[in-house]
Motif scaffolding. Sequence first.
Motif, PDB file in Angstrom:
ATOM      1  N   ASP A 136       0.861  -1.171   0.000  1.00  0.00           N
ATOM      2  CA  ASP A 136       0.000   0.000   0.000  1.00  0.00           C
ATOM      3  C   ASP A 136       0.902   1.227   0.000  1.00  0.00           C
ATOM      4  O   ASP A 136       1.964   1.229   0.638  1.00  0.00           O
ATOM      5  CB  ASP A 136      -0.897   0.017   1.241  1.00  0.00           C
ATOM      6  CG  ASP A 136      -1.987  -1.031   1.169  1.00  0.00           C
ATOM      7  OD1 ASP A 136      -2.718  -1.048   0.171  1.00  0.00           O
ATOM      8  OD2 ASP A 136      -2.092  -1.849   2.109  1.00  0.00           O
ATOM      9  N   VAL A 137       0.485   2.265  -0.707  1.00  0.00           N
ATOM     10  CA  VAL A 137       1.308   3.472  -0.841  1.00  0.00           C
ATOM     11  C   VAL A 137       0.481   4.687  -0.448  1.00  0.00           C
ATOM     12  O   VAL A 137      -0.677   4.830  -0.851  1.00  0.00           O
ATOM     13  CB  VAL A 137       1.830   3.645  -2.287  1.00  0.00           C
ATOM     14  CG1 VAL A 137       2.627   4.946  -2.404  1.00  0.00           C
ATOM     15  CG2 VAL A 137       2.687   2.454  -2.687  1.00  0.00           C
ATOM     16  N   LEU A 138       1.079   5.560   0.341  1.00  0.00           N
ATOM     17  CA  LEU A 138       0.432   6.802   0.773  1.00  0.00           C
ATOM     18  C   LEU A 138       1.303   7.970   0.324  1.00  0.00           C
ATOM     19  O   LEU A 138       2.517   7.954   0.520  1.00  0.00           O
ATOM     20  CB  LEU A 138       0.299   6.805   2.297  1.00  0.00           C
ATOM     21  CG  LEU A 138      -0.669   7.796   2.931  1.00  0.00           C
ATOM     22  CD1 LEU A 138      -2.107   7.509   2.505  1.00  0.00           C
ATOM     23  CD2 LEU A 138      -0.552   7.742   4.450  1.00  0.00           C
ATOM     24  N   LEU A 204      -7.964   6.582   6.254  1.00  0.00           N
ATOM     25  CA  LEU A 204      -6.899   7.480   5.807  1.00  0.00           C
ATOM     26  C   LEU A 204      -6.656   7.317   4.308  1.00  0.00           C
ATOM     27  O   LEU A 204      -6.536   8.303   3.572  1.00  0.00           O
ATOM     28  CB  LEU A 204      -5.615   7.176   6.582  1.00  0.00           C
ATOM     29  CG  LEU A 204      -4.385   8.015   6.221  1.00  0.00           C
ATOM     30  CD1 LEU A 204      -4.594   9.469   6.621  1.00  0.00           C
ATOM     31  CD2 LEU A 204      -3.141   7.447   6.898  1.00  0.00           C
ATOM     32  N   ALA A 205      -6.587   6.066   3.849  1.00  0.00           N
ATOM     33  CA  ALA A 205      -6.299   5.801   2.442  1.00  0.00           C
ATOM     34  C   ALA A 205      -7.424   6.261   1.525  1.00  0.00           C
ATOM     35  O   ALA A 205      -7.182   6.642   0.380  1.00  0.00           O
ATOM     36  CB  ALA A 205      -6.040   4.304   2.229  1.00  0.00           C
ATOM     37  N   SER A 206      -8.660   6.228   2.018  1.00  0.00           N
ATOM     38  CA  SER A 206      -9.797   6.584   1.169  1.00  0.00           C
ATOM     39  C   SER A 206     -10.301   7.995   1.436  1.00  0.00           C
ATOM     40  O   SER A 206     -11.273   8.419   0.812  1.00  0.00           O
ATOM     41  CB  SER A 206     -10.950   5.592   1.396  1.00  0.00           C
ATOM     42  OG  SER A 206     -11.425   5.663   2.733  1.00  0.00           O
ATOM     43  N   TYR A 207      -9.633   8.720   2.313  1.00  0.00           N
ATOM     44  CA  TYR A 207     -10.143  10.042   2.684  1.00  0.00           C
ATOM     45  C   TYR A 207     -10.287  10.957   1.481  1.00  0.00           C
ATOM     46  O   TYR A 207     -11.270  11.669   1.329  1.00  0.00           O
ATOM     47  CB  TYR A 207      -9.216  10.690   3.717  1.00  0.00           C
ATOM     48  CG  TYR A 207      -9.671  12.063   4.130  1.00  0.00           C
ATOM     49  CD1 TYR A 207     -10.698  12.221   5.058  1.00  0.00           C
ATOM     50  CD2 TYR A 207      -9.099  13.212   3.574  1.00  0.00           C
ATOM     51  CE1 TYR A 207     -11.140  13.479   5.422  1.00  0.00           C
ATOM     52  CE2 TYR A 207      -9.530  14.466   3.942  1.00  0.00           C
ATOM     53  CZ  TYR A 207     -10.544  14.601   4.866  1.00  0.00           C
ATOM     54  OH  TYR A 207     -10.983  15.849   5.218  1.00  0.00           O
ATOM     55  N   THR A 208      -9.316  10.916   0.582  1.00  0.00           N
ATOM     56  CA  THR A 208      -9.348  11.805  -0.571  1.00  0.00           C
ATOM     57  C   THR A 208     -10.370  11.375  -1.613  1.00  0.00           C
ATOM     58  O   THR A 208     -10.572  12.074  -2.595  1.00  0.00           O
ATOM     59  CB  THR A 208      -7.965  11.861  -1.235  1.00  0.00           C
ATOM     60  OG1 THR A 208      -7.561  10.538  -1.581  1.00  0.00           O
ATOM     61  CG2 THR A 208      -6.950  12.477  -0.309  1.00  0.00           C
ATOM     62  N   SER A 209     -11.009  10.238  -1.426  1.00  0.00           N
ATOM     63  CA  SER A 209     -12.008   9.771  -2.380  1.00  0.00           C
ATOM     64  C   SER A 209     -13.435  10.018  -1.908  1.00  0.00           C
ATOM     65  O   SER A 209     -14.386   9.544  -2.508  1.00  0.00           O
ATOM     66  CB  SER A 209     -11.818   8.268  -2.648  1.00  0.00           C
ATOM     67  OG  SER A 209     -10.567   8.022  -3.226  1.00  0.00           O
TER      68      SER A 209
END
Length: 571
Positions: A136-138, A204-209
């Motif tokens: 996974d990449v952030l 956190l990973a989907s916050y921008t979506s």
Amino acid sequence: MTTEATRAPALAVQETLGLGTDLRDVTFVVVDLETTGGSPRDCGITEIGAVKVRGGEVIGELQTFVNPGEPIPPFIQSLTGITDAMVRDAPRSAAAVTSFLEFAKGAVLVAHNARFDISFLKAACAAAEMPWPRHDVLDTVHLARQVMRRDEVRNHKLSTLAVAFGATTTPDHRALHDARATVDVLHGLIGRLGSLGVTTFEELASYTSRVTPEQRRKRHLARDLPNVPGVYVFKDGQGRPLYVGVSVDIRTRVGSYFTASEQRSRMSEMVRIAESVTPIPCATTLEARVRELRLIASAKPRYNRRSRHPERAWWVRLTDEPFPRLSVVKRVHAGDEEWMGPFRSKSSADEAVQALHEVVPLRQCLVRISPTRHSSPCVLADMGRCAAPCIGGVDVEGYGRTVAQARTALRGDARPVLAGLQARMSELSGQERYEDAGTVRDRLAALVRGVARSQRASPLLATAELVAARRSPVGGWDLVCIRHGRLAGSTSAPRGADPMPYVEALRASAEVVPPPAVPGDSALPDETELLLRWLEEPGTRVVDIEGTWTCPVGGAAAAQDELAPALGWAS
């Protein structure tokens, strides 16, 4: 040499992330790379720095130089301080990346502008025929754009965010230092999101979506828009433009603002205010891009960031006097024979002037000097960095030879000046004065860009008419008519039709554009630059021209293409 330091005993690393994993239980490996350039296809890694964190604590670090198998460009050496000697005995990329992947096993990878770092790591794996692990990449750049408001930070560079979050390490283009600074930025961003209820990695990973209810409710604004190339204008309840955009398909692009694909926080804010969308269909995609530029410049919509203030351009010109000097001005005047620009800011124009002064001993004092009356010398004259016409050190004819060097660089062959600046950078780097070398590099970059823009634009501004064509993506030809650096007209010839009748109709109906007295009279400088890029792209054909469209062989445009990979530019 490879070194690994551990600040605390290593904790167990989870191999997989389940649903709803608490952020305190996630192991992050924050990574930063230094490279020989901007493209993983043509450039190599010179240093890897990584920090492993879990629960807000640092549990390990890794730093290693990497032998890229090629010389490090002088510009990169001056930027990072990493020399060929420092990487000569370092492991090659395959071994170094293998060590990093072992260090990062099972963790979430984090990087600032992750696409850059991950692309180099993937390229190294591919070259060594190693599989790329499914990490996974952030990306902290992407996350910061959603979290940080415009009134908090002027941009989302690592150095800016490090100051905003009080990072304990200052980023300085060294891999481990930049990775440490990114750790502090990551923790700062997580802290911000924690106050909004984001407590798991999945959140956190989907916050921008996330799609807000306001976005969903506005989907009807795209319903009746055409599926054609053109410009679209979001407007508020009073009909005032909020945002101007361009697309090859207006309806599809506007519709994306109401879905998860739109991730810019300022666009979510804009959509909440918007009450209507006005479409402006265009004959070609180039026409759409020009119309977008003109509308942004005239209406200055508050949610557009680019090209809102073209009138703020700066120029550099040679003054008209017995002993000319370089002057930074807001406008080139009729009669100015030698000029360069435009520049985005006065500071960039000043850097270009300082670059030319590095190798051409033009006077820098602001007073008008008489050929017959002498005055006191300045410090530069005492240092030998000025021809000193103020004290009679040179007459008008002799000083004219110095001016001729500057004229040649501005008008034609810029290679001697650029070679002098590159030699100065190498000299400073050899003395380990990397900060001074970086200053010269920045000045060189400003000079090359300014001279290249003027050398490329001047011939097009002088060309009375140029008709060009390019194959349309849907078949047929896109046709444009350019007069004195301005798009005067545009049309399309359908598939299978003879394009020449369309060319004649275009010429007959195109806007009349008088010759400009000075740059910027006939068109915005950004518009002329946009047309130049379109003309220079592969596949564009010149149908007819009234005038001469040329560029000097040894000009700055060629140097810009050469320097672009080393400085990470888009040439």
